[in-house]
Structures are given as structure tokens and as C-alpha cells.
Motif scaffolding. Structure first.
Motif, PDB file in Angstrom:
ATOM      1  N   MET A 130       3.330 -21.897   4.799  1.00  0.00           N
ATOM      2  CA  MET A 130       3.943 -20.421   4.788  1.00  0.00           C
ATOM      3  C   MET A 130       3.795 -19.846   6.302  1.00  0.00           C
TER       4      MET A 130
ATOM      5  N   LEU B  55       8.187  -8.763   3.557  1.00  0.00           N
ATOM      6  CA  LEU B  55       6.670  -8.070   3.386  1.00  0.00           C
ATOM      7  C   LEU B  55       6.587  -6.899   4.249  1.00  0.00           C
ATOM      8  N   ALA B  56       6.278  -5.801   3.204  1.00  0.00           N
ATOM      9  CA  ALA B  56       5.879  -4.350   3.671  1.00  0.00           C
ATOM     10  C   ALA B  56       4.738  -4.239   3.433  1.00  0.00           C
ATOM     11  N   GLY B  57       3.991  -3.396   2.362  1.00  0.00           N
ATOM     12  CA  GLY B  57       2.614  -3.293   2.561  1.00  0.00           C
ATOM     13  C   GLY B  57       2.188  -4.213   1.739  1.00  0.00           C
ATOM     14  N   GLY B  58       2.756  -5.192   0.995  1.00  0.00           N
ATOM     15  CA  GLY B  58       2.272  -6.416   0.364  1.00  0.00           C
ATOM     16  C   GLY B  58       1.539  -6.042  -0.706  1.00  0.00           C
ATOM     17  N   THR B  59       1.423  -4.970  -1.494  1.00  0.00           N
ATOM     18  CA  THR B  59       0.641  -4.747  -2.743  1.00  0.00           C
ATOM     19  C   THR B  59       1.379  -5.445  -3.927  1.00  0.00           C
TER      20      THR B  59
ATOM     21  N   VAL C   7       1.697  -9.680  -2.299  1.00  0.00           N
ATOM     22  CA  VAL C   7       0.655 -10.630  -2.108  1.00  0.00           C
ATOM     23  C   VAL C   7      -0.087 -11.223  -3.317  1.00  0.00           C
ATOM     24  N   PRO C   8      -0.152 -10.386  -4.519  1.00  0.00           N
ATOM     25  CA  PRO C   8      -0.681 -11.347  -5.690  1.00  0.00           C
ATOM     26  C   PRO C   8       0.352 -12.024  -6.150  1.00  0.00           C
TER      27      PRO C   8
ATOM     28  N   ARG D   1      -0.016 -15.510  -4.537  1.00  0.00           N
ATOM     29  CA  ARG D   1      -1.226 -16.005  -5.061  1.00  0.00           C
ATOM     30  C   ARG D   1      -0.955 -16.622  -6.345  1.00  0.00           C
TER      31      ARG D   1
ATOM     32  N   ARG E   6       1.898 -17.676  -7.374  1.00  0.00           N
ATOM     33  CA  ARG E   6       2.759 -18.523  -7.272  1.00  0.00           C
ATOM     34  C   ARG E   6       4.242 -18.143  -8.126  1.00  0.00           C
TER      35      ARG E   6
ATOM     36  N   SER F 168      -3.786   2.988  -7.062  1.00  0.00           N
ATOM     37  CA  SER F 168      -5.009   3.747  -6.543  1.00  0.00           C
ATOM     38  C   SER F 168      -5.000   4.007  -5.406  1.00  0.00           C
TER      39      SER F 168
ATOM     40  N   GLN G 125      -6.514   2.865  -2.728  1.00  0.00           N
ATOM     41  CA  GLN G 125      -6.310   1.964  -1.713  1.00  0.00           C
ATOM     42  C   GLN G 125      -5.064   1.119  -1.658  1.00  0.00           C
ATOM     43  N   LEU G 126      -4.325   1.154  -2.894  1.00  0.00           N
ATOM     44  CA  LEU G 126      -2.796   0.653  -2.966  1.00  0.00           C
ATOM     45  C   LEU G 126      -2.250   1.572  -2.274  1.00  0.00           C
ATOM     46  N   ARG G 127      -2.234   3.011  -2.722  1.00  0.00           N
ATOM     47  CA  ARG G 127      -1.005   3.830  -2.222  1.00  0.00           C
ATOM     48  C   ARG G 127      -1.286   3.886  -0.565  1.00  0.00           C
TER      49      ARG G 127
ATOM     50  N   MET H   9      -1.594   1.552   1.356  1.00  0.00           N
ATOM     51  CA  MET H   9      -0.573   0.277   1.856  1.00  0.00           C
ATOM     52  C   MET H   9       0.689   0.181   1.275  1.00  0.00           C
TER      53      MET H   9
ATOM     54  N   ALA I 129      -1.204 -18.091   7.562  1.00  0.00           N
ATOM     55  CA  ALA I 129      -0.445 -16.877   7.039  1.00  0.00           C
ATOM     56  C   ALA I 129      -0.761 -16.517   5.548  1.00  0.00           C
ATOM     57  N   ARG I 130      -1.245 -17.606   4.745  1.00  0.00           N
ATOM     58  CA  ARG I 130      -1.501 -16.934   3.441  1.00  0.00           C
ATOM     59  C   ARG I 130      -2.965 -16.600   3.122  1.00  0.00           C
TER      60      ARG I 130
ATOM     61  N   LEU J 297      -8.429   3.457   3.694  1.00  0.00           N
ATOM     62  CA  LEU J 297      -8.942   2.527   2.842  1.00  0.00           C
ATOM     63  C   LEU J 297      -8.030   1.497   2.281  1.00  0.00           C
ATOM     64  N   VAL J 298      -8.296   0.557   2.055  1.00  0.00           N
ATOM     65  CA  VAL J 298      -7.490  -0.568   1.408  1.00  0.00           C
ATOM     66  C   VAL J 298      -8.263  -1.705   0.557  1.00  0.00           C
ATOM     67  N   LYS J 299      -7.680  -2.222  -0.297  1.00  0.00           N
ATOM     68  CA  LYS J 299      -8.428  -3.433  -0.964  1.00  0.00           C
ATOM     69  C   LYS J 299      -8.115  -5.001  -0.141  1.00  0.00           C
TER      70      LYS J 299
ATOM     71  N   MET K  82      -5.684  -7.646  -1.126  1.00  0.00           N
ATOM     72  CA  MET K  82      -4.254  -7.197  -1.328  1.00  0.00           C
ATOM     73  C   MET K  82      -3.901  -7.290  -0.010  1.00  0.00           C
TER      74      MET K  82
ATOM     75  N   GLN L 118      -1.838  -9.466   8.507  1.00  0.00           N
ATOM     76  CA  GLN L 118      -1.364  -8.129   8.664  1.00  0.00           C
ATOM     77  C   GLN L 118      -2.576  -7.337   9.385  1.00  0.00           C
TER      78      GLN L 118
ATOM     79  N   GLN M  78     -11.221   6.515  -7.982  1.00  0.00           N
ATOM     80  CA  GLN M  78     -10.136   5.805  -8.892  1.00  0.00           C
ATOM     81  C   GLN M  78      -9.978   4.703  -8.885  1.00  0.00           C
ATOM     82  N   GLY M  79      -9.785   4.131  -7.846  1.00  0.00           N
ATOM     83  CA  GLY M  79      -9.533   2.737  -7.502  1.00  0.00           C
ATOM     84  C   GLY M  79     -10.847   1.748  -7.398  1.00  0.00           C
TER      85      GLY M  79
END
Lengths: 278, 156
Positions: free
Chosen positions: A1, A23-27, A30-31, A34, A36, A87, A89-91, A93, B24-25, B61-63, B66, B71, B135-136
């Protein structure tokens, strides 16, 4: 990749397709990479090329949900839908453009069953476990669209500007058919760049979920009042965000045995939403 | 347009600059833990649910499970290792200790980063804002109340 960092929308669009994925935020992506569920030879990073931020009624597709949930200028329904999604963290990104295109949470699809949405001949959820699934538009695929902001934007009558055209949010989504299993009408290489969100007189987003935070909608209800009436849209009830004209439209639902409760969950939410905006 | 399968990225983590060649991955959490040996950030679920891998990336703040490492190229990252000084815990960390806000401790790095991000933006959060800020983050010992109390104490 490999990763590509295009310098223009045109270059990004030209690079998509043929094993390339945006690919933007990837949230969401990305999973899926992973697990596939998505395979990509090339990731095309959109961060530098897709507009970000709010200007009048226009919202850049690269604006994050975290930015929108605190923006006093946007309609309440959209702000509330963003605040109730995922959540923190995801919001921070995840982008609004990516959110509109997020994949279903149907576990048969996520576990890569050869289901209708994956190009197969049957919907495993219809016969199997389907508590979180659809009550409308579910004849071929019973997945439920997971996006809270999409329902809000649908109620608000948002329009979408892509790298090729402008279309209403209603035209962005389509139920999967025998010939085309996609749930959006975006063409390969077409990018969402910007949303235009009309200002309602009042709007609200209400959401029923399994726990009070950090859950996908069992049913989400968005209502927006304009001079010519109230527009309603629901999340979590069909493979795509779903418009209703009124509460009585619920009588036309086609629930599965395990999703019948969603009709009764939607009813009071719609009443409360209508009460809130009128 | 740059095309790369693996690339050298530069990140600043807790004030130290690192350059590493990453595929990249590769996920950011793996860059932190495996390449930089910063194992304070934990992998609880690897699916963006639990928040044990939370870090602050360019003040957001990020996970980190993910986010792809690429990036984060050019970014400034803060992990739990960067909170305390040589001898001194931060007031938040001290409050976690004082209020027994950890049991098994697995979720603690993520809780600390979420609370740190909150208190930096909002030094006097309301009860609701504290609850919203974590929350997260999932604590499977279900020790949320003491965590909440510790964050509240650190904010006062």
C-alpha cells in the motif's frame, strides 16, 4: 500500500479508482483496511485538497464532526447529530464528508459474509440476527445506515457539491439494486467537496441508542421547520438515510421480526421532534 | 505528487523529534509502542472503541489505533509518558492516585490523556463536561466514579 498526497482536487480525483481509495479522517477507512473489507494499493489523502470549515450556509466536506458540534452558526439538528455521533476522539478526526459515506455496521457485511451488499444473492440479516437493522427499504438488504449527521442534513434539505456536480442529499443515496450494490450515487473518482445547508426556522436531532453515549443509532430522528413546513428524516432505519413526510408514514414500514420495535421507538421520537420544532 | 509505499516520517513526541521509516499501513499506536518504545499508550480493542490508546495529536485528542502513522507526519504528539516531569506527577495524575482512580490500570493512560485534553481546553469543567470528555474511554473495571472524582478534584 502506498500513500499519495495530491495537491489539487483534480489530481486527487484522477488518482482514485483502480485500487485507490480516498483517505480523509480515516476513522471508517482505517479499521476496514485492517479487517480487509477494503483493499487499497494506494491511499489518496484528501486533507490538503478538500475544503474545511464553515462559511455562511456552506460547510467544507473536510470539516470535522468535533468542529461542527460546537459551531453556533450551523442548524441545531446538525450540531446535535454530530455531538451524538461516535466518541470525542473519533469526532476530532472524522470529517462530515466521510461521515456521509461511512459503511454500514451490519455485522454480516462487516464479517464479510457473501451478502447482497457484498454482491451475493441473499441478505443474511433478514433471516439471521437483525435487531439493529432496517424497517424501510429492506427487501434486498436490511442494513441500517449508521450516520446521524446524514439524517440531519437530509431533514435540512442539504445539497452536496462534488468534484463533478451538485446534487441534493436525497440524490446522493440510493437503495442497492441487483445491478448496482452501492448505497450512494457517487461515481468512481467523484469527491464530496462541500455541503450547502439551508437555515431552518428551527431544527432538532433526537437519537435512541443502546447506551446513552458512544453508540450507533437504533433510531435517529431529525426534524427541520421551514416556512413551507417541517421536513423529517431518520437514521438507522433503512440502508440509506430515510425521509418521512409524517409520523403516519411509519405505518408503511416493513419491519423484520426483530426490528418491529423500531417502529414503536420512532413514533414517540418523531412526535417529540415535531413538538420541539413547532 | 508524492508516491510512497513506505516513507520516512518525522514526528515530535513529548518534545523529542523522531524520524522513522514506516509502511503506509502502520498504525500510529504501533509506531509509538513498537518503533519508539513508548508503551504507555495501550492497545485495548484495536477497533476504536476502548480509548486506551488515546493520545494528543497536534492538540487534538485521537485514538491512535484509528490513525495511520503517515497521517501524523510532521505532527506534534503527546502521550502519557510526556505528562509527568522527572519526579513530579501532574495534578491530574496525583488526583488519580489520591482518588484511587485506577484498578487494573489498563485504561488509565487513555483516561489521563482524555482528561488532560479536557482540562487544557476547559480548566473548570462541569460534571456533565467531565462525563462527556471520557465518553470514548472504557474502563472494564467499571471504576468510572473514582475517575470522575479525580478529574473533578484536579479541576478545582
Amino acid at each position: 500500500m502506498q500513500l499519495l498526497r495530491p495537491e489539487s482536487v483534480e489530481a486527487a480525483a484522477a488518482a482514485l479508482g483502480n485500487g485507490s481509495v480516498a483517505l480523509a479522517g480515516g476513522t471508517d477507512l482505517v479499521p476496514m483496511l485492517r479487517d480487509r473489507l477494503v483493499s487499497a494499493e494506494t491511499l489518496v489523502e484528501l486533507k490538503e485538497v478538500v475544503p474545511r470549515g464553515v462559511e455562511g450556509t456552506r460547510i467544507g466536506a473536510g470539516t470535522t464532526l468535533a468542529e461542527l458540534e460546537v459551531d453556533p452558526e450551523i442548524p441545531a439538528a446538525l450540531r446535535e447529530a454530530c455531538a451524538l455521533a461516535a466518541s470525542p476522539q473519533l469526532r476530532s478526526m472524522g470529517t462530515i464528508g466521510g461521515n456521509l459515506l461511512q459503511a454500514t455496521r451490519c455485522w454480516y457485511w462487516r464479517l464479510d459474509f457473501p451478502c447482497f451488499l457484498h454482491g451475493g444473492s441473499r441478505c443474511h440479516a433478514r433471516e439471521g440476527a437483525h435487531r439493529e437493522h432496517a424497517i424501510f427499504g429492506n427487501e434486498r438488504c436490511a442494513s441500517a445506515h449508521p450516520s446521524d449527521p446524514a439524517a440531519a442534513l437530509l431533514a435540512l434539505g442539504a445539497r452536496v457539491r462534488t468534484s463533478r456536480r451538485e446534487l441534493g442529499l436525497e440524490e446522493l443515496y440510493r437503495l442497492p439494486t441487483e445491478d448496482d450494490r452501492n448505497v450512494t450515487a457517487l461515481e468512481p473518482g467523484e469527491l464530496i467537496l462541500e455541503l450547502d445547508v439551508p437555515r431552518p426556522e428551527a431544527s432538532v436531532y433526537l437519537k435512541a441508542m443502546d447506551r446513552a453515549r458512544w453508540a450507533f443509532p437504533l433510531v435517529g430522528v431529525a426534524a427541520a421547520r421551514f416556512a413551507d413546513g417541517v421536513r423529517l428524516a431518520l437514521a438507522g432505519v433503512a440502508p440509506i438515510p430515510w425521509r418521512l413526510d409524517s409520523e403516519t408514514d411509519l405505518d408503511r414500514a416493513t419491519p423484520l421480526p426483530g426490528t418491529a420495535y423500531k417502529v414503536e421507538l420512532a413514533r414517540p421520537l418523531i412526535r417529540r421532534a415535531l413538538h420541539s420544532v413547532t | 505528487m508524492d508516491v510512497v509505499t513506505s516513507q520516512t516520517i518525522g514526528v515530535e513526541v513529548n518534545g523529542t523529534t523522531y524520524e522513522r521509516e514506516v509502511e503506509a499501513r502502520r498504525l500510529l499506536i504501533h509506531l509509538l509502542r513498537d518503533d519508539l518504545d513508548l508503551t504507555g499508550s495501550h492497545i485495548g480493542c484495536d477497533t476504536g472503541n476502548c480509548g486506551a490508546c488515546s493520545v494528543i495529536l497536534d492538540r487534538t485528542l485521537v485514538k491512535s489505533c484509528m490513525v495511520l502513522a503517515i497521517q501524523a507526519d510532521g505532527a506534534s504528539i503527546e502521550t502519557v509518558e510526556g505528562l509527568a516531569g522527572e519526579e513530579q506527577l501532574t495534578p491530574l495524575q496525583q488526583a488519580f492516585s489520591d482518588h484511587h482512580a485506577l484498578q487494573c490500570g489498563y485504561c488509565t493512560p487513555g483516561m489521563l490523556m482524555s482528561a488532560t485534553a479536557l482540562l487544557r481546553e476547559n480548566p473548570k469543567p462541569s460534571d456533565e463536561e467531565i462525563a462527556k470528555a471520557i465518553q470514548g474511554n472504557i474502563c472494564r473495571c467499571t471504576g468510572y466514579w473514582n475517575i470522575f472524582e479525580a478529574i473533578k478534584a484536579a479541576s478545582e
